[in-house]
Design an enzyme around this catalytic site. Structure first.
Site, PDB file in Angstrom:
ATOM      1  N   CYS A 149       0.834  -1.202   0.000  1.00 53.38           N
ATOM      2  CA  CYS A 149       0.000   0.000   0.000  1.00 53.38           C
ATOM      3  C   CYS A 149       0.872   1.256   0.000  1.00 53.38           C
ATOM      4  CB  CYS A 149      -0.921   0.010   1.212  1.00 53.38           C
ATOM      5  SG  CYS A 149      -1.990   1.477   1.265  1.00 53.38           S
ATOM      6  N   GLY A 163      -6.538  -5.060 -10.594  1.00 51.63           N
ATOM      7  CA  GLY A 163      -7.155  -4.178  -9.607  1.00 51.63           C
ATOM      8  C   GLY A 163      -8.036  -3.156 -10.288  1.00 51.63           C
TER       9      GLY A 163
END
Length: 328
Positions: free
Chosen positions: A91, A216
């Protein structure tokens, strides 16, 4: 993709078809043992055998930096019998990195090893522990050290987003760098990053050497992409009625949002998905323009239903049947 690709959208994307496995948005682990209800709230698929209604397995993902606390929470999560547990070392969000989570840990390969080793030891052997990383934090200097540390800690699989944290989501993705990781470890490697089309997917495979891909934003922008890629791999024609496949998904998603999201934010959630869909579907652009200023749920729903075609295909079996039909 916290705040967008939650369980509500996972249900819709997996129902379109072509998705072999999903990973949840991250569950933040700090300094306490979370109750089971937190895991089932974020990953309600755990109450359905760890699968979406379409049958796609979902691995809950944990994010944190304390090996012991992550291990304790992984052990509790394992009691819910997930199909796997994933660890987030990728992240790039500043709010996460400031609290020593996500991609910032790629500066500390030794800590990555400790985390994976602790979680692996805490989880029954039949539950795989996988990990996701980027090429690095500020640069890729420790890329291979990180991959080797994760392998040595006991990770069963490694997903690599082909950019550093500093590079964020700015094109291009450096898929060839994943090939260097593949050469350095014996783990199964999955390539990720900047895959928006079937052509992107084929280039990512060629440059990385990976056969498996994680989608994604590309799957959010074009939910038919996994199905189209599967069609290519099977030598079949790609689905030709993409928007007709998505129209029922938008209506179903709206119904889920109404049931789980406060009225003030309902329209915004669907607009958020439409914003991504605009990238690949002209019909989404027209729909977004038609409903952009609407906020009241009843008015919004009326405009949504009026604008969408009514298509019969809704679930995985039906869409895969349509895929085969389009090849004849």
């Amino acid at each position: 993709m916290e705040g967008l690709l939650d369980h509500l959208l996972r249900e819709e994307l997996s129902a379109v078809g072509g998705v072999d496995r999903a990973v949840s948005e991250f569950i933040r682990i700090t300094d306490q043992l979370l109750p089971r209800r937190v895991f089932t709230r974020i990953v309600p698929e755990l109450l359905n055998g760890g699968r979406t209604q379409a049958g796609t397995p979902v691995r809950p993902q944990l994010l944190g930096s304390d090996p012991a606390c992550l291990a304790d929470n992984a052990a509790r999560l394992a009691e819910l019998n997930p199909p796997g547990i994933d660890l987030n070392f990728g992240c790039p969000a500043k709010c996460v990195n400031r609290h020593r989570g996500g991609a910032v840990l790629l500066d500390e390969p030794e800590l990555l090893h400790q985390i994976v080793r602790a979680v692996r030891a805490a989880v029954p052997a039949q539950i795989p522990v996988s990990a996701k990383m980027r090429l690095g934090n500020e640069d890729a200097a420790r890329m291979l050290d990180c991959a080797r540390a994760l392998e040595a800690g006991g990770a069963a699989e490694l997903v690599v987003h082909a950019r550093t944290k500093r590079q964020g989501y700015k094109p291009p993705a450096y898929w060839a760098e994943i090939g260097a990781i593949r050469a350095a470890v014996a783990l199964p490697i999955v390539a990720n990053g900047e895959i928006w089309t079937v052509q992107d997917a084929l280039r990512a495979r060629a440059e990385s050497g990976c056969s498996d891909l994680m989608l994604g934003r590309g799957a959010v922008a074009d939910p038919v992409l996994p199905l189209a890629l599967r069609a290519h791999d099977l030598g079949l024609a790609a689905p030709t009625r993409a928007w007709a496949l998505l129209a029922p998904s938008l209506l179903s998603y709206w119904a889920r949002v109404k049931a789980r999201v406060g009225a003030k934010h309902q329209a915004g959630r669907l607009k958020q998905w439409l914003h991504y869909l605009r990238r690949t579907h002209p019909e989404a652009e027209a729909l977004y323009t038609a409903i952009r200023t609407l906020q009241q749920p009843a008015e919004f729903e009326a405009a949504l239903r009026a604008a969408l075609p009514q298509a019969p295909c809704r679930n995985l079996q039906q869409t895969e049947s349509l895929l085969v039909q389009t090849s004849t």
